[in-house]
Design a protein around this motif. Sequence first.
Motif, mmCIF file in Angstrom:
data_model
loop_
_atom_site.group_PDB
_atom_site.id
_atom_site.type_symbol
_atom_site.label_atom_id
_atom_site.label_comp_id
_atom_site.label_asym_id
_atom_site.label_seq_id
_atom_site.Cartn_x
_atom_site.Cartn_y
_atom_site.Cartn_z
ATOM 1 N N ARG A 10 1.272 -1.172 -0.490
ATOM 2 C CA ARG A 10 -0.236 -0.259 0.352
ATOM 3 C C ARG A 10 0.875 0.887 0.082
ATOM 4 N NH1 ARG A 10 -4.773 -1.134 4.532
ATOM 5 N NH2 ARG A 10 -2.756 0.798 5.817
ATOM 6 N N ASP A 44 -11.452 -0.047 -10.787
ATOM 7 C CA ASP A 44 -11.078 -0.959 -9.748
ATOM 8 C C ASP A 44 -9.485 -1.829 -9.940
ATOM 9 O OD1 ASP A 44 -13.528 -0.863 -8.242
ATOM 10 O OD2 ASP A 44 -14.220 -2.242 -9.724
ATOM 11 N N ARG A 47 -7.272 -0.230 -5.826
ATOM 12 C CA ARG A 47 -8.241 -0.622 -4.225
ATOM 13 C C ARG A 47 -7.703 0.609 -2.792
ATOM 14 N NH1 ARG A 47 -6.552 -5.221 -2.587
ATOM 15 N NH2 ARG A 47 -8.469 -6.380 -3.694
ATOM 16 N N TYR A 57 -3.460 3.136 -1.012
ATOM 17 C CA TYR A 57 -4.062 2.614 -2.120
ATOM 18 C C TYR A 57 -3.634 1.466 -2.277
ATOM 19 C CZ TYR A 57 -6.044 7.341 -3.815
ATOM 20 O OH TYR A 57 -6.966 8.155 -3.906
ATOM 21 N N GLU A 58 -3.417 0.211 -3.088
ATOM 22 C CA GLU A 58 -2.852 -0.604 -3.266
ATOM 23 C C GLU A 58 -3.018 -1.448 -5.203
ATOM 24 O OE1 GLU A 58 -3.589 -4.055 -0.654
ATOM 25 O OE2 GLU A 58 -5.439 -3.181 0.277
ATOM 26 N N VAL A 60 -4.911 -3.768 -7.364
ATOM 27 C CA VAL A 60 -5.870 -4.789 -7.297
ATOM 28 C C VAL A 60 -5.394 -5.679 -8.461
ATOM 29 C CG1 VAL A 60 -7.830 -5.445 -7.774
ATOM 30 C CG2 VAL A 60 -8.084 -3.486 -6.885
ATOM 31 N N ARG A 70 -9.403 -5.854 -18.437
ATOM 32 C CA ARG A 70 -10.861 -5.542 -17.258
ATOM 33 C C ARG A 70 -10.815 -4.515 -18.723
ATOM 34 N NH1 ARG A 70 -10.886 -5.175 -11.465
ATOM 35 N NH2 ARG A 70 -10.098 -6.895 -11.190
#
Length: 106
Positions: A10, A44, A47, A57-58, A60, A70
């Motif tokens: 993160r 998305d 995250r 934030y990290e 996904v 995606r």
Amino acid sequence: MQVMWAAGGRMNVRAVLDRLNDGRDSPLAYTTVMTVMARLAEKDILRRQLDGRGYVYEPVVADAAAIAVRSVVRDFGEAAVAQFVDEARADPKLRRRLERLLRDGP
């Protein structure tokens, strides 16, 4: 995203900004990085979690290919999946790879 993936965990906006600006002639603005990261969270791709008065934030997704998939599936839905299956049917090597992935996982 390269900064996020390299960090392996993160990060807040300030940490990302500092890494992005390291060695840059014209530094990016905090608000620019914050806006991009917020938009990636809305899609998305990142995250975000409230941490005090800000967010951390990290990632996904694991890589740029995952982002592309995606995006295509989000924009074209079932038609994109059907087209991919048609491509796999036409290419025996791709079909075998897809069958292995469905059977055994990544």
